[in-house]
Design a protein around this motif. Structure first.
Motif, PDB file in Angstrom:
ATOM      1  N   ILE A  83      -7.329  18.380  -3.089  1.00  0.00           N
ATOM      2  CA  ILE A  83      -8.737  17.598  -2.822  1.00  0.00           C
ATOM      3  C   ILE A  83      -8.489  16.847  -1.529  1.00  0.00           C
ATOM      4  N   LYS A  84      -9.511  16.966  -0.862  1.00  0.00           N
ATOM      5  CA  LYS A  84      -9.459  16.375   0.672  1.00  0.00           C
ATOM      6  C   LYS A  84     -10.523  15.469   0.764  1.00  0.00           C
ATOM      7  N   LYS A  85     -10.715  14.532  -0.237  1.00  0.00           N
ATOM      8  CA  LYS A  85     -11.844  13.395  -0.051  1.00  0.00           C
ATOM      9  C   LYS A  85     -11.530  12.661   1.181  1.00  0.00           C
ATOM     10  N   ILE A  86     -10.136  12.233   1.421  1.00  0.00           N
ATOM     11  CA  ILE A  86      -9.864  11.306   2.418  1.00  0.00           C
ATOM     12  C   ILE A  86     -10.168  11.932   3.866  1.00  0.00           C
ATOM     13  N   LEU A  87     -10.173  13.369   3.745  1.00  0.00           N
ATOM     14  CA  LEU A  87     -10.270  14.035   5.289  1.00  0.00           C
ATOM     15  C   LEU A  87     -11.659  13.629   5.782  1.00  0.00           C
ATOM     16  N   GLY A  88     -11.855  13.342   7.017  1.00  0.00           N
ATOM     17  CA  GLY A  88     -12.728  13.072   7.755  1.00  0.00           C
ATOM     18  C   GLY A  88     -13.787  11.716   7.594  1.00  0.00           C
ATOM     19  N   TYR A 146      -1.141  16.876   9.134  1.00  0.00           N
ATOM     20  CA  TYR A 146      -2.595  15.799   9.014  1.00  0.00           C
ATOM     21  C   TYR A 146      -2.348  14.915  10.287  1.00  0.00           C
ATOM     22  N   ILE A 147      -3.466  15.003  11.126  1.00  0.00           N
ATOM     23  CA  ILE A 147      -3.537  14.423  12.190  1.00  0.00           C
ATOM     24  C   ILE A 147      -4.311  12.955  12.024  1.00  0.00           C
ATOM     25  N   GLY A 148      -3.741  12.025  12.327  1.00  0.00           N
ATOM     26  CA  GLY A 148      -4.384  10.668  12.253  1.00  0.00           C
ATOM     27  C   GLY A 148      -4.798   9.998  13.489  1.00  0.00           C
ATOM     28  N   TYR A 149      -6.092   9.719  13.429  1.00  0.00           N
ATOM     29  CA  TYR A 149      -6.492   9.171  14.856  1.00  0.00           C
ATOM     30  C   TYR A 149      -6.692   7.665  14.188  1.00  0.00           C
ATOM     31  N   ILE A 150      -5.819   6.762  14.983  1.00  0.00           N
ATOM     32  CA  ILE A 150      -5.869   5.307  14.754  1.00  0.00           C
ATOM     33  C   ILE A 150      -6.236   4.531  15.916  1.00  0.00           C
ATOM     34  N   LEU A 169       0.764  -1.178  -0.048  1.00  0.00           N
ATOM     35  CA  LEU A 169       0.070   0.062  -0.034  1.00  0.00           C
ATOM     36  C   LEU A 169       0.819   1.175  -0.061  1.00  0.00           C
ATOM     37  N   ARG A 170       1.984   1.145   0.075  1.00  0.00           N
ATOM     38  CA  ARG A 170       3.109   2.250   0.181  1.00  0.00           C
ATOM     39  C   ARG A 170       2.832   3.113  -1.018  1.00  0.00           C
ATOM     40  N   GLU A 171       3.015   2.706  -2.204  1.00  0.00           N
ATOM     41  CA  GLU A 171       2.989   3.509  -3.440  1.00  0.00           C
ATOM     42  C   GLU A 171       1.788   4.335  -3.444  1.00  0.00           C
ATOM     43  N   ALA A 172       0.730   3.677  -3.114  1.00  0.00           N
ATOM     44  CA  ALA A 172      -0.877   4.173  -3.257  1.00  0.00           C
ATOM     45  C   ALA A 172      -0.794   5.290  -1.844  1.00  0.00           C
ATOM     46  N   HIS A 173      -0.079   5.093  -0.901  1.00  0.00           N
ATOM     47  CA  HIS A 173      -0.037   6.120   0.124  1.00  0.00           C
ATOM     48  C   HIS A 173       0.732   7.159  -0.124  1.00  0.00           C
ATOM     49  N   GLN A 174       1.783   7.017  -0.663  1.00  0.00           N
ATOM     50  CA  GLN A 174       2.646   8.313  -1.215  1.00  0.00           C
ATOM     51  C   GLN A 174       2.049   9.088  -2.386  1.00  0.00           C
ATOM     52  N   ALA A 175       1.366   8.234  -3.505  1.00  0.00           N
ATOM     53  CA  ALA A 175       0.507   8.907  -4.213  1.00  0.00           C
ATOM     54  C   ALA A 175      -0.564   9.790  -3.754  1.00  0.00           C
ATOM     55  N   GLY A 176      -1.238   9.531  -2.793  1.00  0.00           N
ATOM     56  CA  GLY A 176      -2.446   9.965  -2.208  1.00  0.00           C
ATOM     57  C   GLY A 176      -1.830  11.461  -1.452  1.00  0.00           C
ATOM     58  N   LEU A 177      -0.708  11.470  -0.834  1.00  0.00           N
ATOM     59  CA  LEU A 177      -0.139  12.540  -0.286  1.00  0.00           C
ATOM     60  C   LEU A 177       0.459  13.302  -1.215  1.00  0.00           C
ATOM     61  N   THR A 178       0.725  13.311  -2.375  1.00  0.00           N
ATOM     62  CA  THR A 178       1.306  14.001  -3.199  1.00  0.00           C
ATOM     63  C   THR A 178       0.002  14.603  -4.080  1.00  0.00           C
ATOM     64  N   ARG A 179      -1.133  13.751  -4.299  1.00  0.00           N
ATOM     65  CA  ARG A 179      -2.300  14.468  -4.845  1.00  0.00           C
ATOM     66  C   ARG A 179      -2.832  15.353  -3.990  1.00  0.00           C
ATOM     67  N   LEU A 180      -2.816  15.150  -2.534  1.00  0.00           N
ATOM     68  CA  LEU A 180      -3.567  15.876  -1.677  1.00  0.00           C
ATOM     69  C   LEU A 180      -2.605  17.352  -1.494  1.00  0.00           C
ATOM     70  N   ARG A 181      -1.485  17.204  -1.674  1.00  0.00           N
ATOM     71  CA  ARG A 181      -0.455  18.290  -1.782  1.00  0.00           C
ATOM     72  C   ARG A 181      -0.562  19.285  -2.810  1.00  0.00           C
ATOM     73  N   GLU A 182      -0.594  18.672  -4.109  1.00  0.00           N
ATOM     74  CA  GLU A 182      -0.771  19.276  -5.309  1.00  0.00           C
ATOM     75  C   GLU A 182      -2.022  19.936  -5.776  1.00  0.00           C
ATOM     76  N   THR A 183      -3.111  19.214  -5.501  1.00  0.00           N
ATOM     77  CA  THR A 183      -4.493  19.444  -5.923  1.00  0.00           C
ATOM     78  C   THR A 183      -5.140  20.097  -4.798  1.00  0.00           C
TER      79      THR A 183
END
Length: 893
Positions: free
Chosen positions: A83-88, A120-124, A67-81
């Motif tokens: 788009i905050k779909k993952i938040l909340g 980014y605060i992650g509650y796990i 999942l690491r590649e997808a994780h890094q791609a998501g951070l990049t997309r969040l930073r560049e675009t």
């Protein structure tokens, strides 16, 4: 206003305390995915120290490799675009600990906007334990449903009252409806209207009191009939905390209800039976006695139930009882004569029929007892008279046997010619003349048979020949014969056969047919209007024996009560006027009585239900072996197509008989070679280039008799070749002697076409025509596909033809795989199963060539010739390819 640095400091301390004390993991990362903060719960959960991972990329620490590649791609997309779909969003993902172990977590991400960049605060939360519990629950539910669906009973669950919300597969298959058509109160629609009020009252009462219940009612089966079921319900199955919920199960008790009803009827009948009936336990005590038993012995029922066999039959010793019971258990039943002792002390002779039975797991003996005091008196009187008449009767019997023997040979030719001519094109007048001729011939044959039987009875050589036979087939032939006779007189022929009769019985089929034939002939002869009826039923079944009951009713002239014993005497009919009006010499019923006695049964005559006469007789038969039954299932059909192309030798010195037999055989496609005497027959059989499939042999031949011919054949070919005797010698145990001399079967002249062909079929039903060489398959069979036969088999139903072809395709592929596997492993059992299944499918498809090939394979398999077997399998594949082409063409057409 200037900020209050003390308050800011306190607020930050408070925030830090909340993060550190949180039960869930709190992980803060920057926009590049580097760890900014890591609380105590996170340290415990992931196994890292905060100071060791600050500034490191979170994806390289707790994110699984896949999942690491997808994780890094998501951070990049969040930073560049942005788009905050993952938040909340609440997400369930896998994570890894410092030791590399993987576990499930629940994650919510929030974002803090900052000038220097977002955090980014992650509650796990570790949900591995919850997942395990959920998985266990799912498995438990699946296990319950699997157990419930595969249970042999119908299972249901309810909420409150009787609104059922789940049924298992057995219930749904029983009613033939899906689950959504049964839930709530819909299942009540299938309950019989007469049973519904009592069922609802039972359910309401049990639910109100919170107790279990058991109720019987009728439920509509998917075939439209109502079946009795026993429904058990029990409270306490909790759904959402509802303790008033119920679970229950149902079983089909239709057969039990029917058995109970039959038992009540049987008990009523037995209680009022004319014979004394005793049910005896293994310890010799009485379990049940009927009214006649009490009357004949002078005891009350309660008194007899306190007694034992030793009290009623004084000659029976207690020390011998164990051996006696063991014999009864082994033999299943037998008859004996004994002396009964009344309450008054008087003794009287009885005939007792005993049967060993098992009822509800309990061993019992059912004894039928009859007072034979009067019969003994008559027997003593008759013994002297019979002794005085014996010598005179012996000479008369010998004369009758000689005359009957000489009459059979010409009669065989006459009846055979009539049968052959009847199959040709005739006018109505010609057919009527032939019918009269045939009837007269058969009357003459019956007269000869009666004379022979009478001679055997006189000579005390009248015995039964037991073999396995189909009672249903015997009755079908009788029906076909008498249907025409009854219709000719304007009578209705009624036929009522118990569907529970066994497929095969062990006994003398010819003698049984003779008795039924005689009774039906008499009934039609003495009935001018109304009906003649035959009823056949199973009276009783033991481990080794079956007792059958046969009843013939008519609406004819009846039998006066004073003549009901005399008609079973030899040369007797009801009265002199009837003797003049109706044909016959009065031997038939006497012979029937003898046959029935040999079958351990009895025959009685009484008034018919609608006037006329009723003849009822019982007979005991053995149970046929399963192996023999399986063999019988493999015989020819009524057209005897299995005999086509087989080669037989007919040895007969009488030219008319030779012509008749040849025509009968050639009609079904047999190849017939002829020999005129015994020596010529041996010469033909000795020819090494010719091996016959069977030999039909007259026994009285010029130059060499049939017994010697048989011995020579056995020397040449061993026991493999069937040799069937065609003989007029049926007296003095001649058939038994012929079988001992090596004959395979004996047919008495005059020969019936059906009996001759059926006997051949019993030996040659699976034979391969000798005209083929063993190592090759003939290509001259009828055709690849008999389309007409296939359409006829399917009743001209086009869709059924398509369905049959589709099913055959699957069977064909599977059978070829099994045949190849059997050849590769030399597995005889697998080969036999695959060939048998494919043969049945090919017969359904009406494929003559392929059927011939599979029969050749079966023949090679019996010799275990694997080289030849492989060649046969190759030929079968070729035939199947041609057949599939023909089937495709049929579908396209």
């Amino acid at each position: 206003m200037a900020p209050n640095h003390s308050l800011v400091s306190d607020w930050k301390a408070w925030q830090r305390a909340m993060v550190e004390c949180a039960l869930d993991c709190v992980v803060i990362i920057d926009a590049e995915g580097r760890v900014v903060d890591f609380n105590l719960a996170a340290e415990k959960t992931f196994g890292y120290k905060k100071e060791d991972i600050i500034g490191k990329r979170i994806g390289e620490l707790i994110v699984p490799m896949n999942l690491r590649e997808a994780h890094q791609a998501g951070l990049t997309r969040l930073r560049e675009t942005g788009i905050k779909k993952i938040l909340g969003r609440r997400l369930e993902l896998p994570a890894i600990r410092s030791d590399g172990s993987q576990f499930d977590v629940e994650l919510i991400v929030s974002m803090i906007e900052r000038t220097e960049g977002p955090l980014y605060i992650g509650y796990i939360r570790d949900i591995s334990e919850r997942k395990s519990i959920e998985n266990s629950l799912r498995k438990s539910e699946a296990r319950f449903r699997n157990i419930a669906d595969n249970a042999p009973v119908m299972i249901w669950l309810t909420g409150r009252e009787h609104s059922r919300h789940w049924f298992n597969r057995v219930w749904l298959e029983f009613v033939g409806k899906p689950l959504d058509k049964q839930v709530e109160d819909a299942w009540l629609d299938g309950v019989h209207p007469d049973d519904l009020p009592n069922l609802l009252q039972t359910l309401d009462s049990s639910f109100e009191q919170g107790i279990g219940y058991s109720v019987e009612y009728r439920l509509r089966h998917h075939d439209g009939s109502y079946r009795w079921i026993l429904d058990h319900g029990k409270p306490g199955f909790e759904v959402d905390g509802d303790a008033s919920s119920y679970s229950g199960s149902c079983i089909d008790i239709t057969k039990r209800r029917e058995a109970e009803e039959q038992l009540r009827v049987s008990k009523f009948s037995i209680d009022r039976a004319g014979e004394a009936v005793f049910w005896i336990a293994p310890n010799a005590t009485f379990v049940y006695v009927n009214d006649e038993a009490c009357r004949s012995l002078g005891y009350t029922r309660d008194e007899l139930l306190e007694m034992s066999v030793f009290d009623v039959i004084p000659s029976t010793l207690e020390s011998d009882w164990a051996d006696y019971w063991q014999r009864l258990k082994q033999e299943g039943g037998f008859r004996l004569e004994a002396i009964h002792k009344k309450k008054s002390g008087a003794l009287f002779p009885v005939e007792v029929a005993l049967n060993h039975i098992e009822f509800q797991g309990r061993e019992l003996s059912c004894a039928f007892s009859r007072d034979i005091t009067e019969r003994r008196k008559h027997e003593q009187q008759l013994t002297q008279a019979m002794h005085e008449a014996y010598e005179a009767n012996r000479a008369k019997s010998e004369f009758l046997a000689l005359v009957s023997h000489e009459m059979r040979t010409p009669l065989n030719s006459i009846l055979g010619m009539v049968e052959l001519v009847s199959d040709s094109t005739l006018t109505d007048d010609q057919r009527e003349l032939l019918t009269t001729c045939r009837q007269s011939g058969w009357l003459l044959k019956e007269l000869i048979d009666d004379m022979l039987d009478y001679s055997q009875i006189q000579a005390r050589k009248f015995v039964l020949q037991s073999s396995n036979f189909s009672l249903a087939h015997t009755l079908d032939r009788l029906h076909d014969r008498f249907e025409y006779s009854a219709k000719e007189k304007g009578l209705e022929l009624r036929w009522e056969i118990d569907p529970k009769i066994p497929t095969l019985l062990l006994g003398d089929q010819r003698r049984l047919q003779q008795v039924i034939d005689n009774l039906l002939s008499n009934a039609i002869k003495f009935t001018q209007s109304g009906y003649v009826a035959l009823e056949v039923s199973v009276r009783s079944v033991t481990e080794r024996q079956i007792c059958m009951s046969f009843t013939v009713d008519d609406t004819g002239i009846g039998v006066p009560e004073q003549d009901r014993t005399r008609i079973f005497n030899r040369f007797e009919q009801g009265d002199s006027s009837s003797t003049r009006e109706f044909a016959g010499i009065g031997l038939g019923l006497s012979i029937c009585s003898q046959v029935i006695q040999l079958m351990h049964g009895e025959i009685v005559v009484s008034d018919g239900p609608d006037g006329g006469a009723r003849f009822n007789f019982t007979a005991f038969f053995g149970k046929a072996e399963e192996r023999t039954q399986a063999m019988s299932d493999n015989k020819c059909d009524e057209d005897f197509k299995c005999l086509q192309g087989l080669h037989v030798l007919l040895v007969e010195d009488d030219p008319p008989s030779r012509v008749v037999a040849t025509r009968m055989l050639e009609k079904v496609g047999l190849i017939v070679d002829q020999a005129h005497d015994g020596l010529q027959a041996v010469e033909k059989i000795s020819d090494s280039a010719q091996k016959y499939d069977a030999v039909l042999l007259d026994m009285m031949l010029p130059r060499m008799d049939g017994v010697e011919v048989t011995a020579r054949i056995r020397e040449l070919w061993g026991d493999e070749m069937p040799i069937i005797a065609l003989t007029a010698q049926v007296m003095d145990g001649a058939p038994e002697r012929l079988l001992q001399a090596g004959l395979s079967a004996c047919l008495a002249k005059p020969i019936e076409s059906y009996s001759l062909l059926q006997t051949l079929a019993s030996f040659l039903g699976d034979a391969e025509p000798r005209k083929r060489e063993d190592n090759e398959i003939s290509s001259t069979s009828k055709e690849i596909l008999d389309e007409h036969a296939l359409r006829t088999r399917c009743n001209q139903d086009q869709e059924l033809v398509f369905e049959l072809v589709e099913l055959f395709a699957g069977t064909c592929r599977e059978s070829i795989v099994h045949l190849d596997s059997a050849c590769d492993t030399s597995n005889s059992d697998l080969l036999a199963r695959a060939a048998h299944r494919l043969k049945g499918s090919l017969m359904n498809m009406c494929a003559p060539d392929a059927i011939a090939s599979i029969q050749a394979l079966e023949l090679a398999s019996k010799r275990a010739d694997w080289e030849q077997i492989k060649n046969n399998v190759l030929r079968i594949k070729q035939d199947l390819q041609l057949l599939q082409v023909a089937l495709r063409q049929l579908i396209e057409d």
